[in-house]
Write an enzyme that holds these catalytic residues in place. Structure first.
Site, PDB file in Angstrom:
ATOM      1  N   GLY A  26      -1.785  -1.037  10.364  1.00 45.09           N
ATOM      2  CA  GLY A  26      -2.287  -0.374   9.156  1.00 45.09           C
ATOM      3  C   GLY A  26      -3.768  -0.034   9.235  1.00 45.09           C
ATOM      4  O   GLY A  26      -4.189   1.065   8.866  1.00 45.09           O
TER       5      GLY A  26
ATOM      6  N   GLY B  36     -16.634  -6.854  10.933  1.00 41.16           N
ATOM      7  CA  GLY B  36     -15.681  -6.471   9.895  1.00 41.16           C
ATOM      8  C   GLY B  36     -16.182  -6.777   8.488  1.00 41.16           C
ATOM      9  O   GLY B  36     -15.671  -6.234   7.511  1.00 41.16           O
TER      10      GLY B  36
ATOM     11  N   GLN C 227     -15.405  -1.633   1.342  1.00 41.29           N
ATOM     12  CA  GLN C 227     -14.214  -1.208   0.595  1.00 41.29           C
ATOM     13  C   GLN C 227     -14.238  -1.776  -0.834  1.00 41.29           C
ATOM     14  O   GLN C 227     -13.824  -1.107  -1.783  1.00 41.29           O
ATOM     15  CB  GLN C 227     -12.905  -1.473   1.342  1.00 41.29           C
ATOM     16  CG  GLN C 227     -12.582  -2.903   1.717  1.00 41.29           C
ATOM     17  CD  GLN C 227     -11.934  -3.661   0.597  1.00 41.29           C
ATOM     18  OE1 GLN C 227     -11.348  -3.056  -0.293  1.00 41.29           O
ATOM     19  NE2 GLN C 227     -12.059  -4.971   0.603  1.00 41.29           N
TER      20      GLN C 227
ATOM     21  N   LYS D 112       0.826  -1.226   0.000  1.00 40.81           N
ATOM     22  CA  LYS D 112       0.000   0.000   0.000  1.00 40.81           C
ATOM     23  C   LYS D 112       0.854   1.268   0.000  1.00 40.81           C
ATOM     24  O   LYS D 112       0.493   2.257  -0.642  1.00 40.81           O
ATOM     25  CB  LYS D 112      -0.941  -0.002   1.209  1.00 40.81           C
ATOM     26  CG  LYS D 112      -2.031  -1.067   1.121  1.00 40.81           C
ATOM     27  CD  LYS D 112      -3.007  -0.941   2.283  1.00 40.81           C
ATOM     28  CE  LYS D 112      -3.978  -2.113   2.281  1.00 40.81           C
ATOM     29  NZ  LYS D 112      -5.017  -1.991   3.297  1.00 40.81           N
TER      30      LYS D 112
ATOM     31  N   ASP E 234     -10.243   2.017   2.487  1.00 40.24           N
ATOM     32  CA  ASP E 234     -10.358   1.397   3.829  1.00 40.24           C
ATOM     33  C   ASP E 234     -10.999   2.377   4.801  1.00 40.24           C
ATOM     34  O   ASP E 234     -11.819   2.020   5.643  1.00 40.24           O
ATOM     35  CB  ASP E 234      -8.964   1.043   4.377  1.00 40.24           C
ATOM     36  CG  ASP E 234      -8.353  -0.148   3.653  1.00 40.24           C
ATOM     37  OD1 ASP E 234      -9.113  -0.953   3.097  1.00 40.24           O
ATOM     38  OD2 ASP E 234      -7.118  -0.257   3.640  1.00 40.24           O
TER      39      ASP E 234
ATOM     40  N   ALA F 251      -2.475  -0.622  16.626  1.00 40.15           N
ATOM     41  CA  ALA F 251      -1.863   0.569  16.017  1.00 40.15           C
ATOM     42  C   ALA F 251      -1.172   0.201  14.700  1.00 40.15           C
ATOM     43  O   ALA F 251      -0.153   0.780  14.335  1.00 40.15           O
ATOM     44  CB  ALA F 251      -0.867   1.196  16.998  1.00 40.15           C
TER      45      ALA F 251
HETATM   46  P1  NAP Z   1      -1.009  -4.945  11.471  1.00 40.78           P
HETATM   47  O1  NAP Z   1      -0.562  -3.752  10.739  1.00 40.78           O
HETATM   48  O2  NAP Z   1      -0.151  -6.156  11.528  1.00 40.78           O
HETATM   49  O3  NAP Z   1      -1.308  -4.503  13.016  1.00 40.78           O
HETATM   50  C1  NAP Z   1      -1.704  -5.436  13.980  1.00 40.78           C
HETATM   51  C2  NAP Z   1      -1.949  -4.719  15.296  1.00 40.78           C
HETATM   52  O4  NAP Z   1      -2.439  -5.688  16.215  1.00 40.78           O
HETATM   53  C3  NAP Z   1      -0.718  -4.099  15.920  1.00 40.78           C
HETATM   54  O5  NAP Z   1      -1.060  -2.935  16.594  1.00 40.78           O
HETATM   55  C4  NAP Z   1      -0.268  -5.178  16.905  1.00 40.78           C
HETATM   56  O6  NAP Z   1       0.410  -4.668  18.024  1.00 40.78           O
HETATM   57  C5  NAP Z   1      -1.576  -5.746  17.342  1.00 40.78           C
HETATM   58  N1  NAP Z   1      -1.427  -7.132  17.783  1.00 40.78           N
HETATM   59  C6  NAP Z   1      -1.055  -8.169  17.015  1.00 40.78           C
HETATM   60  N2  NAP Z   1      -1.028  -9.301  17.751  1.00 40.78           N
HETATM   61  C7  NAP Z   1      -1.370  -8.938  19.003  1.00 40.78           C
HETATM   62  C8  NAP Z   1      -1.517  -9.657  20.222  1.00 40.78           C
HETATM   63  N3  NAP Z   1      -1.296 -10.978  20.268  1.00 40.78           N
HETATM   64  N4  NAP Z   1      -1.885  -8.985  21.322  1.00 40.78           N
HETATM   65  C9  NAP Z   1      -2.095  -7.647  21.274  1.00 40.78           C
HETATM   66  N5  NAP Z   1      -1.976  -6.923  20.158  1.00 40.78           N
HETATM   67  C10 NAP Z   1      -1.625  -7.565  19.034  1.00 40.78           C
HETATM   68  O7  NAP Z   1      -2.415  -5.453  10.947  1.00 40.78           O
HETATM   69  P2  NAP Z   1      -3.585  -4.576  10.240  1.00 40.78           P
HETATM   70  O8  NAP Z   1      -3.385  -4.559   8.773  1.00 40.78           O
HETATM   71  O9  NAP Z   1      -3.737  -3.315  10.948  1.00 40.78           O
HETATM   72  O10 NAP Z   1      -4.839  -5.526  10.508  1.00 40.78           O
HETATM   73  C11 NAP Z   1      -5.353  -5.672  11.809  1.00 40.78           C
HETATM   74  C12 NAP Z   1      -6.684  -6.379  11.768  1.00 40.78           C
HETATM   75  O11 NAP Z   1      -7.617  -5.585  11.063  1.00 40.78           O
HETATM   76  C13 NAP Z   1      -6.626  -7.718  11.021  1.00 40.78           C
HETATM   77  O12 NAP Z   1      -6.676  -8.731  11.959  1.00 40.78           O
HETATM   78  C14 NAP Z   1      -7.833  -7.753  10.123  1.00 40.78           C
HETATM   79  O13 NAP Z   1      -8.728  -8.746  10.547  1.00 40.78           O
HETATM   80  C15 NAP Z   1      -8.478  -6.413  10.312  1.00 40.78           C
HETATM   81  N6  NAP Z   1      -8.729  -5.775   8.993  1.00 40.78           N
HETATM   82  C16 NAP Z   1     -10.001  -5.847   8.507  1.00 40.78           C
HETATM   83  C17 NAP Z   1     -10.292  -5.272   7.296  1.00 40.78           C
HETATM   84  C18 NAP Z   1     -11.706  -5.351   6.774  1.00 40.78           C
HETATM   85  O14 NAP Z   1     -11.949  -4.995   5.614  1.00 40.78           O
HETATM   86  N7  NAP Z   1     -12.651  -5.762   7.570  1.00 40.78           N
HETATM   87  C19 NAP Z   1      -9.307  -4.605   6.548  1.00 40.78           C
HETATM   88  C20 NAP Z   1      -8.014  -4.544   7.088  1.00 40.78           C
HETATM   89  C21 NAP Z   1      -7.742  -5.146   8.306  1.00 40.78           C
HETATM   90  P3  NAP Z   1       1.983  -4.322  17.997  1.00 40.78           P
HETATM   91  O15 NAP Z   1       2.074  -2.923  17.442  1.00 40.78           O
HETATM   92  O16 NAP Z   1       2.359  -4.416  19.434  1.00 40.78           O
HETATM   93  O17 NAP Z   1       2.628  -5.357  17.143  1.00 40.78           O
END
Ligand code: NAP
Length: 501
Positions: free
Chosen positions: A362, A466, A473, A292, A331, A360
């Site tokens: 993407g 979600g 999107q 992205k 998004d 915190a």
């Molecule tokens: P990402 O960039 O990898 O960020 C993951 C976040 O979750 C980070 O803040 C991470 O904390 C935290 N985390 C991961 N494992 C954890 C744990 N075991 N305990 C506590 N915190 C934890 O992922 P992302 O792209 O933002 O996606 C996050 C979620 O959003 C995905 O699971 C997905 O299901 C959802 N999503 C949904 C859509 C939709 O269209 N519905 C679109 C995009 C994403 P740290 O900073 O400490 O690593």
């Protein structure tokens, strides 16, 4: 006379004649146009007396092949035995495939598919195609390994320049689009497996996926092409949702996966390749992790919407007919609209509302930017506090460690961590739900109802899945690309069906 439309050839890999006969019936039932009989897979090899009735009984035209081990096949006999078997099969076959360097002399008594395979590199495919085209044959076949989709584009160049009926395919997951778009570029054939696990080459789609998921029968020379760039993309629902939308809207368009290795150089090479070939008819791309930010840099901030610039990420690229690019981030709007839609508010209704955002990464970044834009008061809870602090410095709000989340006094909780996502469905980022909370939005869409949402619903809170964000999107992408209203219900149905409801 117009050439015949591209055939779907199903390889028959059965180890014995009974299984092969069964596979022939299955290929007919699945609407294959022809089959490829792989004699090298039969144990023991059939006698000439067994071959004639087997081929005569086949309800579909048969391409007969008998591949050496060094051609990617399983033949263990001598070269003389192999050629003798092909000679016995030839009079009863629609075509016989032989590797260019092993073509028998005198020629076989059947139209020849003269083929060349390289399982390691695309580097020699063009010269191989030229050499084969200079030799006698009915069909040229070139199949090569593609380490990235930019390399796979060569297959379309070969089809475009082909002086005679040609099969040109890029093997491996990065080349899947060449198998789907073979029809658009008038290939002689593409190969599709009878069922998953029965592929004769890496990443070969099943015939059912080719016909129903990838709209094979609707593809024409004029079909517009869209795709999803990411790494990985194998489990993306985007091809299913967008192809169903194109079908429901009656549009001449197809959507394919583009597994693109994670570097910015790979992303750039693919985009350059698509733009250098306007005749591909490529009109749009969904962009997912980890590309992205690369997309924003490639398209150029001046060609992106203000929100994409602010978030620093583009998930939608539109390619105009003159080759110019536009970047959007859907998004942001998708998440906000899922939330306010469920709450029965306009976006502006978020002003001054207290929101606890968990995570915190993407997704949190895009949602925080949107919430702050509409004036919400956001506390960002994250495992790595420094990451949350960085985000609030950029967009505003307060940063707290995730362990403080149970003490939140927010009205709205939004989960942007993967806690609770399939297969770890027993996890939850917040249990019990704090008393101040009235609305819980989990951005996870698999499962549709996470443990967090189940707990919230049981406690009488308003819940948002979600799935709504995911569908939103895709709807926004469709509308950006086509400038038409998206068939939202058809798109949501695909997602719900895929998630097994
Ligand atoms: P990402 O960039 O990898 O960020 C993951 C976040 O979750 C980070 O803040 C991470 O904390 C935290 N985390 C991961 N494992 C954890 C744990 N075991 N305990 C506590 N915190 C934890 O992922 P992302 O792209 O933002 O996606 C996050 C979620 O959003 C995905 O699971 C997905 O299901 C959802 N999503 C949904 C859509 C939709 O269209 N519905 C679109 C995009 C994403 P740290 O900073 O400490 O690593």
């Amino acid at each position: 006379m117009a050439p015949a439309p591209t055939r779907i050839l199903c390889p028959l890999l059965g180890p014995d004649l009974g299984t092969v006969r069964e596979e022939m019936r299955l290929a007919l039932a699945r609407r294959a146009d022809a089959v490829e009989l792989r004699l090298d897979c039969l144990r023991p090899p059939p006698s000439p007396d067994e071959l004639a009735p087997l081929l005569a009984d086949c309800p579909l035209p048969v391409l007969v092949t008998c591949r050496h081990r060094d051609e990617g096949g399983q033949w263990t006999g001598t070269e003389d035995q192999r050629i003798a078997l092909l000679r016995a099969a030839a009079p009863h076959a629609a075509w016989v495939d032989v590797e260019h360097r092993h073509a028998p002399d005198p020629p076989l008594d059947a139209p020849l598919v003269r083929s060349w395979h390289d399982f390691h590199t695309p580097d020699h495919a063009r010269s191989a195609a030229r050499a084969i085209d200079a030799a006698p044959a009915a069909v040229t076949k070139v199949a090569f390994a593609a380490p990235s989709p930019a390399d796979a584009l060569l297959a379309f160049d070969l089809l475009r320049d082909a002086p005679r009926p040609t099969i040109a395919l890029a093997m491996g997951e990065c080349g899947v689009m060449t198998r789907i778009l073979a029809r658009k570029f008038g290939a002689f054939a593409t190969f599709a497996s009878l069922q998953s696990g029965r592929e004769s080459a890496p990443a070969q789609p099943t015939i059912d996926d080719l016909r129903s998921l990838y709209r094979w029968d609707a593809i024409t020379q004029r079909t517009s092409v869209f795709g999803v760039i990411g790494c990985p993309v194998g489990h993306s629902m985007s091809p299913a949702i967008h192809n169903a939308a194109f079908g429901a809207a009656g549009l001449d368009a197809v959507y394919v996966p583009l597994l693109t290795p994670p570097t910015e150089a790979d992303f750039r090479r693919l985009l350059d390749g698509l733009r250098e070939r306007p005749w591909l008819g490529w009109r749009g791309l969904s962009v997912t992790i980890p590309h992205k930010e690369h997309a924003l840099a490639y398209v150029g901030a001046e060609n992106c919407d203000a929100l994409a610039r602010r978030i620093g990420a583009v998930n939608t690229i539109t390619i105009d007919p003159d080759g110019s690019l536009h970047g959007d981030n859907t998004d942001y709007a998708a998440a906000i609209d899922a939330l306010v839609g469920a709450m029965g508010l306009p976006r502006e209704g978020l002003a001054d509302r207290r929101v606890a955002l968990l995570g915190a990464g993407g997704a949190a970044r895009a949602i925080l930017a949107a919430l702050r834009h509409y004036g919400a008061e956001v506390t960002l809870y994250n495992r790595t506090l420094a990451r949350a602090q960085q985000l609030v410095e950029e967009f505003g709000g307060t940063a707290r460690p995730i362990d403080d989340a149970p003490a939140t006094r927010a009205e709205i909780v939004i989960n942007c961590t993967p806690l609770g996502m399939h297969p770890h469905v027993d996890a939850s980022p917040l249990d019990p739900i704090p008393p101040s909370v009235r609305v819980v939005f989990d951005t996870i869409y698999n499962p549709i109802e996470t443990r967090l949402l189940r707990t919230a619903r049981a406690g009488g809170r308003l819940t948002v899945s979600g799935v709504e964000m995911f569908v939103n999107q895709a709807v926004l992408q469709f509308e950006r690309w086509t400038r038409r209203r998206a068939p939202r219900d058809a798109m949501r149905d695909v997602v719900l069906r895929r998630l097994g409801t």
